[in-house]
Design an enzyme around this catalytic site. Structure first.
Site, mmCIF file in Angstrom:
data_model
loop_
_atom_site.group_PDB
_atom_site.id
_atom_site.type_symbol
_atom_site.label_atom_id
_atom_site.label_comp_id
_atom_site.label_asym_id
_atom_site.label_seq_id
_atom_site.Cartn_x
_atom_site.Cartn_y
_atom_site.Cartn_z
ATOM 1 N N ARG A 272 0.822 -1.218 0.000
ATOM 2 C CA ARG A 272 0.000 0.000 0.000
ATOM 3 C C ARG A 272 0.853 1.264 0.000
ATOM 4 O O ARG A 272 0.412 2.312 -0.460
ATOM 5 C CB ARG A 272 -0.972 -0.044 1.190
ATOM 6 C CG ARG A 272 -2.088 -1.039 0.938
ATOM 7 C CD ARG A 272 -2.995 -1.310 2.119
ATOM 8 N NE ARG A 272 -3.926 -2.384 1.734
ATOM 9 C CZ ARG A 272 -4.423 -3.289 2.560
ATOM 10 N NH1 ARG A 272 -4.108 -3.271 3.839
ATOM 11 N NH2 ARG A 272 -5.248 -4.217 2.103
ATOM 12 N N PHE A 392 -8.055 -1.022 -6.068
ATOM 13 C CA PHE A 392 -7.213 -2.187 -5.756
ATOM 14 C C PHE A 392 -6.347 -1.986 -4.506
ATOM 15 O O PHE A 392 -6.380 -0.927 -3.893
ATOM 16 C CB PHE A 392 -6.468 -2.736 -6.969
ATOM 17 C CG PHE A 392 -5.385 -1.924 -7.630
ATOM 18 C CD1 PHE A 392 -4.852 -0.796 -7.062
ATOM 19 C CD2 PHE A 392 -4.874 -2.341 -8.863
ATOM 20 C CE1 PHE A 392 -3.835 -0.086 -7.687
ATOM 21 C CE2 PHE A 392 -3.853 -1.646 -9.504
ATOM 22 C CZ PHE A 392 -3.338 -0.520 -8.904
ATOM 23 N N GLU A 393 -5.692 -3.056 -4.114
ATOM 24 C CA GLU A 393 -4.939 -3.127 -2.848
ATOM 25 C C GLU A 393 -5.813 -2.766 -1.640
ATOM 26 O O GLU A 393 -5.353 -2.160 -0.678
ATOM 27 C CB GLU A 393 -3.666 -2.267 -2.917
ATOM 28 C CG GLU A 393 -2.616 -2.903 -3.828
ATOM 29 C CD GLU A 393 -1.196 -2.513 -3.524
ATOM 30 O OE1 GLU A 393 -0.979 -1.333 -3.207
ATOM 31 O OE2 GLU A 393 -0.322 -3.376 -3.588
ATOM 32 N N GLY A 394 -7.080 -3.156 -1.713
ATOM 33 C CA GLY A 394 -8.057 -2.863 -0.661
ATOM 34 C C GLY A 394 -8.865 -1.643 -1.064
ATOM 35 O O GLY A 394 -8.304 -0.555 -1.202
#
Ligand code: MYA
Length: 575
Positions: A272, A392-394
């Protein structure tokens, strides 16, 4: 090596505790990295100026093979892999700075490199055995092999633990057999090595599954679907992956069997930050375009940059970018100082990074107006490219919930301790953790941030006051709602947004304090002004949230939405 520090600055802040020592002095890139990074940045700039045509990559949905080869030649596939394994061995700060540079040139390239090393090979780096590292890292470092991170499945996006892909241990205990599929895997079309997450326990309703992480080689039978057609980052390869009785030796388990969910989370905590610094890189390119545009474009007899509303946009963007840069490099600095827990901080950086670049691209396109909308110019491509970062990435929604609920956990435990201690008044006081004791003290006197430069006293007061507001709200909400807070997403969002602004403000104050100490008030004028503008923006946002703590229409909004689900559509027609 400095001692390992257990606590997180943000987790402490939820108790109302300001752990100043964790953010002062503002961290610096390790000296050995600085020279290295300057050289890398130089070669990235030269190579990209000569060889990268982002409009073509977007048009043709592909990064040319010779560009990828050139990037490999520059060492960009092994930035954080230790030199013992043929990488460059950069610190987290240096890595983030290089990713920032790459993303300032081309988002598809940044995402390809990020999927490879921010997340694709990260689990091997963080949790791999010496043998796994020796076997896989050298080829990944040179780019001879490319990595991908295979977590997401059709029914398991935000709810990552809901994956169905199964890994069954063979009767002789020598290997696992993996069956299942993954979707939206970046680098899926050409990666050679995958970090794959699979269940190693049976699917039982309501039971948390045991998940295990594996290193899986494509040649063991991993199949990819066709490349997805996407809104942006069109040069990246995004595909499905299919595992049909893929045999994986037991030596390829990463970490412990059944502990793969934690592996995935730790990898994402790292990843992140690459996304945050990449977002900053793209925002910097946009800022350059915006400034050029407002100076050259004339209307009503002057350049449009003279108008107040344009200046307001530029100032807001600069202040948000300054805050993003400060918090991102504060966090990477913490990692380099071996702070063990930065999960909340990195989630904050991801949310803030993706939202800042989204605002910057939107405002820059607005400033460019007509040409901003035309595909002969780069703005619309950059807008399309920036959109994925919110997903993306959460997703930013799940990460807001994560920030709030993770932050609330500590005070929740402390409250339980306090009530236990009150029930056992004699030995009870000794039962209290340091936090519970410190929290009890903060009720008597507000926590201070004493290491900030006096020139920033106004911003410091905002920070201290709002920290107090957050801690009091956390306390009263936990007392009132207890575990039910897990279902209260409106409240979670408020808590997360306050936490984000507080972290950003703390980072700006720390960084600007360092700048003033080094260069004096005049020399640090830009940092001081941007901290003040950001402080003002953040203060107004936080004051609104505080007023909503007391009065809000959460229940009304929920019932309006529920009714709409029954109506099935917008319920009116003016006819
Ligand atoms: S990759 C796919 C990304 N997917 C996600 O990010 C999934 C999001 N979901 C989650 O993170 C989890 O499912 C959540 C928890 C958080 C919702 N650190 O009961 P739990 C621990 C450490 O809360 P759940 C992609 O997009 C927790 O404490 N630990 O779990 C590629 C607990 O521990 P314990 C953590 O309710 C894109 C346990 O886990 C963390 O199931 C390509 C269970 O927790 C954490 N963070 O869900 C990108 N979270 O049991 C390329 C939880 O001990 C990028 N735990 O109490 C390139 C960038 C380029 C930039 C370009 C810019 C322009």
């Amino acid at each position: 090596m400095p001692p390992v520090i257990e606590q997180s600055f943000m987790k402490a802040l939820f108790h109302g505790v300001i752990s100043e020592d964790m953010i002062f002095p503002f961290p610096e890139m390790p000296a050995e990295d600085r020279e290295n990074v300057s050289m890398i940045l130089d070669s990235v700039r030269k190579f990209c100026a000569a060889s990268v045509d982002s409009a073509k990559i977007d048009r043709e949905h592909e990064i040319p093979a010779e560009v990828l080869e050139g990037l490999k030649g520059l060492g960009l596939f092994g930035l954080q892999i230790p030199t013992d394994f043929d990488g460059i061995g950069l610190s987290s700060t240096a890595y983030a700075r290089v990713m920032q540079e790459v993303a300032s040139v081309d988002t598809s390239i940044a995402v390809t490199l990020g999927a490879h090393q921010s997340i694709g090979l990260k689990a091997i780096l963080l949790f791999g055995t010496p043998e796994q590292k020796r076997k896989y890292l050298p080829k990944l470092a040179t780019g001879e092999h490319v990595a991908a991170f295979a977590l997401t499945e059709p029914a398991a996006g935000s709810d990552a633990a809901a994956i169905k892909t199964r890994a069954e241990l063979s009767p002789d205990g020598t290997h696992y057999v993996i069956n299942g599929s993954k979707i939206w895997i970046t680098n899926g079309g050409f990666a050679d090595v995958f970090t794959v997450f699979a269940r190693t326990s049976s699917v039982e309703e309501g039971q948390k599954p045991k998940i295990t992480a594996f290193i899986v080689e494509r040649e063991w039978g991993v199949k990819s679907g066709p490349s997805e057609h996407k809104l942006g980052i069109r040069g990246t390869s995004t595909t499905e992956l299919f595992f049909d009785d893929v045999k994986v030796p037991v030596e390829n388990v990463i970490g412990e069997v059944g502990k793969g969910f934690k592996v995935a989370m730790e990898v994402l905590n790292n990843g992140r930050l690459g996304l945050a610094s990449g977002s900053l890189g793209l925002a910097r390119t946009l800022m350059k375009l915006a400034i050029e545009r407002v100076q050259e474009r004339r209307a009503f007899g002057r350049s449009i940059g003279e108008f107040g509303l344009i200046k307001d946009k530029i100032a807001r963007m600069l202040a948000q970018m300054f805050a993003l840069e400060s918090m991102t490099y504060l966090t990477t600095g913490m990692i380099d100082q071996k702070v063990a827990d930065y999960s909340v901080e990195s989630a904050i950086c991801k949310v803030m990074g993706s939202e800042v670049v989204w605002e910057v691209v939107n405002e820059t396109l607005q400033i460019a107006a007509g040409i901003g909308y035309m595909s002969d110019y780069p703005y619309e491509r950059m807008l399309r490219d920036a959109r994925i970062n919110l997903i993306f990435e959460g997703t930013n929604e799940i990460l807001r919930a994560f920030i709030a609920l993770t932050g609330l956990q500590g005070p929740g435990k402390a409250l339980v301790e306090v009530s236990k201690a009150l029930r056992e008044p004699i030995k009870g006081f000794g039962l209290l953790s340091d936090f519970a004791v410190r929290r009890a003290k903060t009720v008597l006197g507000r926590e201070r941030m004493s290491r900030a430069h006096p020139l920033l006293s106004h911003e410091v007061v905002i920070f201290e006051d709002m920290t107090g507001e957050l801690a009091n709200y956390v306390d009263s909400t936990l007392r009132k709602h207890g575990r039910r807070i897990a279902e209260m997403q409106f409240a979670q969002r408020r808590v997360a947004e306050m936490a984000m602004d507080l972290y950003a403000l703390a980072a700006c104050i720390s960084r600007t304090t360092r700048a003033i100490e080094r260069r004096g008030e005049e020399g640090a004028k830009r940092e001081i002004d941007l901290t003040r503008v950001f402080g003002g923006l953040a203060h107004r946002r936080m004051a609104t949230i505080v007023s909503e703590f007391a009065r809000n229409d959460d229940e009304l909004r929920k019932s309006v939405a529920s009714r709409a689900y029954t109506d099935g559509a917008y319920p009116f027609d003016i006819l």
